[in-house]
Scaffold this active site. Structure first.
Site, PDB file in Angstrom:
ATOM      1  N   ASP A 302     -12.824  13.330   3.800  1.00 49.98           N
ATOM      2  CA  ASP A 302     -12.422  11.957   3.512  1.00 49.98           C
ATOM      3  C   ASP A 302     -10.967  11.978   3.059  1.00 49.98           C
ATOM      4  O   ASP A 302     -10.590  12.781   2.192  1.00 49.98           O
ATOM      5  CB  ASP A 302     -13.319  11.378   2.413  1.00 49.98           C
ATOM      6  CG  ASP A 302     -13.025   9.907   2.157  1.00 49.98           C
ATOM      7  OD1 ASP A 302     -13.546   9.081   2.922  1.00 49.98           O
ATOM      8  OD2 ASP A 302     -12.290   9.604   1.205  1.00 49.98           O
ATOM      9  N   ASN A 310      -3.105   1.672   3.411  1.00 49.01           N
ATOM     10  CA  ASN A 310      -3.279   0.331   3.974  1.00 49.01           C
ATOM     11  C   ASN A 310      -2.532  -0.712   3.145  1.00 49.01           C
ATOM     12  O   ASN A 310      -1.957  -1.667   3.695  1.00 49.01           O
ATOM     13  CB  ASN A 310      -4.763  -0.023   4.048  1.00 49.01           C
ATOM     14  CG  ASN A 310      -5.475   0.653   5.208  1.00 49.01           C
ATOM     15  OD1 ASN A 310      -4.861   0.929   6.240  1.00 49.01           O
ATOM     16  ND2 ASN A 310      -6.752   0.940   5.042  1.00 49.01           N
ATOM     17  N   ASP A 319      -3.973   2.672  10.739  1.00 45.10           N
ATOM     18  CA  ASP A 319      -4.512   3.110  12.029  1.00 45.10           C
ATOM     19  C   ASP A 319      -3.690   4.263  12.597  1.00 45.10           C
ATOM     20  O   ASP A 319      -4.238   5.207  13.184  1.00 45.10           O
ATOM     21  CB  ASP A 319      -4.528   1.948  13.021  1.00 45.10           C
ATOM     22  CG  ASP A 319      -5.588   0.910  12.686  1.00 45.10           C
ATOM     23  OD1 ASP A 319      -6.430   1.187  11.817  1.00 45.10           O
ATOM     24  OD2 ASP A 319      -5.556  -0.183  13.295  1.00 45.10           O
ATOM     25  N   GLU A 345     -12.296   6.165   6.881  1.00 38.61           N
ATOM     26  CA  GLU A 345     -11.324   7.265   6.825  1.00 38.61           C
ATOM     27  C   GLU A 345     -12.042   8.601   6.670  1.00 38.61           C
ATOM     28  O   GLU A 345     -11.473   9.573   6.195  1.00 38.61           O
ATOM     29  CB  GLU A 345     -10.332   7.060   5.683  1.00 38.61           C
ATOM     30  CG  GLU A 345     -10.938   7.050   4.297  1.00 38.61           C
ATOM     31  CD  GLU A 345     -11.315   5.649   3.822  1.00 38.61           C
ATOM     32  OE1 GLU A 345     -11.411   5.476   2.587  1.00 38.61           O
ATOM     33  OE2 GLU A 345     -11.516   4.739   4.648  1.00 38.61           O
TER      34      GLU A 345
END
Length: 427
Positions: A302, A310, A319, A345
């Site tokens: 992770d 973000n 992205d 993620e």
């Protein structure tokens, strides 16, 4: 036995004295990924280019009427150099058409019809892709087998051959890249119907096409072959154009089905496998590890503090980070490993034939690689790290291993992130 023609180059030659037609073809064919286009306007120019770059050419698109070769002289000369030819013409009668096909051209196209330009482009793309497509020709007649292989060679297919059903089955077992089988009905020992039935016990219609063939075709025979598992049937003798259409349509059907399956199994953002594929293929790797006693590692990772990425750069920036991480994971792992996007993620790697030491080395390599990625978005550096949890004991199934890896991932997060937590050795 194999006869591979997939070693041809990536260059196509257009010989056309009309600049508008040549330009249109060059522009459209140039969009095919990997193809380099050369253009000549006369036979003399074409000869110079072919002699200089013959080993690079996989096809030539030839105008039948050139200023210095008004009667199609360019066609036999190019063919004599071992370069397949697709002919452009303003019109042919039956005798001219037969003469060209007897020379061994790939096809001919009426260039006065604008829509046929797209046919040329599709044919070029088909031939270029065929370097990766193997066809198995099964026929006990040496001459019939050689004729079929010569036809297929014009379209750039990789070729394999077998004289009987037993050797055909051996070829299929040995070469997983075979996508099409051309099978004669009348063979000693094992006829076409029997061979096709044996093939279908292992290979489904959507993954391997079979075309049955016979000199003694009838409605009953074609029905028997189709019921045995053939995708199509061709009566001998046949028109070469019909043969090419049937072969290419069946190969394209296989490619379409595979493309649809691939799309269903891939994450659209990263291109990695999705959880559906992970469950199916990972389950098979687990079963194989249980059967053979070879190790299996399930690694969940992770990205740390991904929400801040973000927040700083928006979802488009996030992205981009996910795509770069996915590319990195693919580079580090083996082709036999499964690399999947597990969640937002989160990523998962299932690696087979792994003892504890190798699994630890792989996990640390994945962690260090992510931490070492040099990413910039809008001119700003994006520091990255990941926490990893790894299960190496088989337990009761893949889901069990994923659950344990997830618990270890949580421990890695709770203990400061940017680290690997792994199961201890069996007591």
């Amino acid at each position: 036995m194999a006869n591979d023609v997939g070693k041809r180059g990536h260059t196509l030659l257009i010989v056309e004295d009309s600049r508008s037609v040549a330009g249109l073809l060059a522009d459209r064919i140039g969009l095919i990924n990997g193809v380099t286009v050369l253009v000549a306007g006369t036979l003399e120019e074409a000869q110079q280019m072919v002699l200089a770059r013959k080993d690079e050419l996989f096809l030539a698109v030839l105008d039948l009427n050139l200023p210095d070769a008004p009667d199609g002289e360019v066609v036999p000369w190019v063919l004599s150099q071992g370069v397949p030819a697709l002919v452009l013409t303003a019109g042919l009668d039956d005798n001219e058409r037969d003469g060209l096909m007897d020379m061994g051209i790939v096809d001919y196209v009426n260039k006065t019809n604008p829509s046929e330009i797209e046919h040329v482009v599709r044919t070029v793309e088909r031939i270029y892709r065929n370097r990766h497509v193997s066809v198995l020709v099964v026929d006990d007649s040496n001459s019939a087998r050689a004729y079929l292989m010569e036809l297929l060679r014009r379209y750039g297919y990789r070729l394999r051959e077998a004289r009987d059903g037993v050797s055909a089955l051996a070829q299929l077992a040995q070469h997983e890249d075979i996508r099409l089988v051309l099978c004669d009905q009348n063979m000693p020992g094992m006829d076409g119907v029997t061979l096709i039935g044996r093939i279908r016990q292992r290979y489904c219609r959507s993954h391997l096409c079979i075309i049955g063939m016979s000199h003694y075709g009838s409605g009953m025979l074609s029905a028997r072959l189709l019921k045995a598992g053939a995708n199509d049937f061709i009566n001998r003798p046949f028109l070469e154009e019909e043969f090419f259409v049937r072969v290419n349509q069946n190969v394209e059907l296989i490619e379409l089905i595979r493309s649809m399956e691939e799309s269903a199994n891939r994450d659209p953002l990263t291109g990695l496998y999705n959880r559906r594929y992970l469950a199916d293929a990972g389950g098979m790797l687990f079963d194989a590890a249980t059967r053979t006693g070879h190790g299996l590692a399930v690694i969940l990772m992770d990205l740390d503090h991904f929400k801040s990425v973000n927040d700083r750069f928006g979802h488009f920036g996030g992205d981009e980070v996910l795509r770069k991480v996915a590319h990195h994971l693919t580079d580090i792992t083996r082709s036999s490993d499964i690399v999947a996007r597990y969640g937002g993620e989160e990523f998962c790697v299932v690696a087979q034939d792994m003892d504890n030491r190798k699994a630890r080395v792989l996990a640390e390599k994945l962690r260090a690689g992510i931490a070492g990625l040099c990413l910039t978005i809008k001119g700003q550096a994006v520091p990255l790290s990941a926490s990893l949890g790894m299960a190496v004991h088989l337990g009761s199934g893949l889901e069990d291993m994923l659950t344990r890896a997830d618990r270890l991932l949580y421990e890695a997060k709770s203990s400061g992130r940017d680290q690997v937590r792994m199961e201890q050795e069996n007591p």
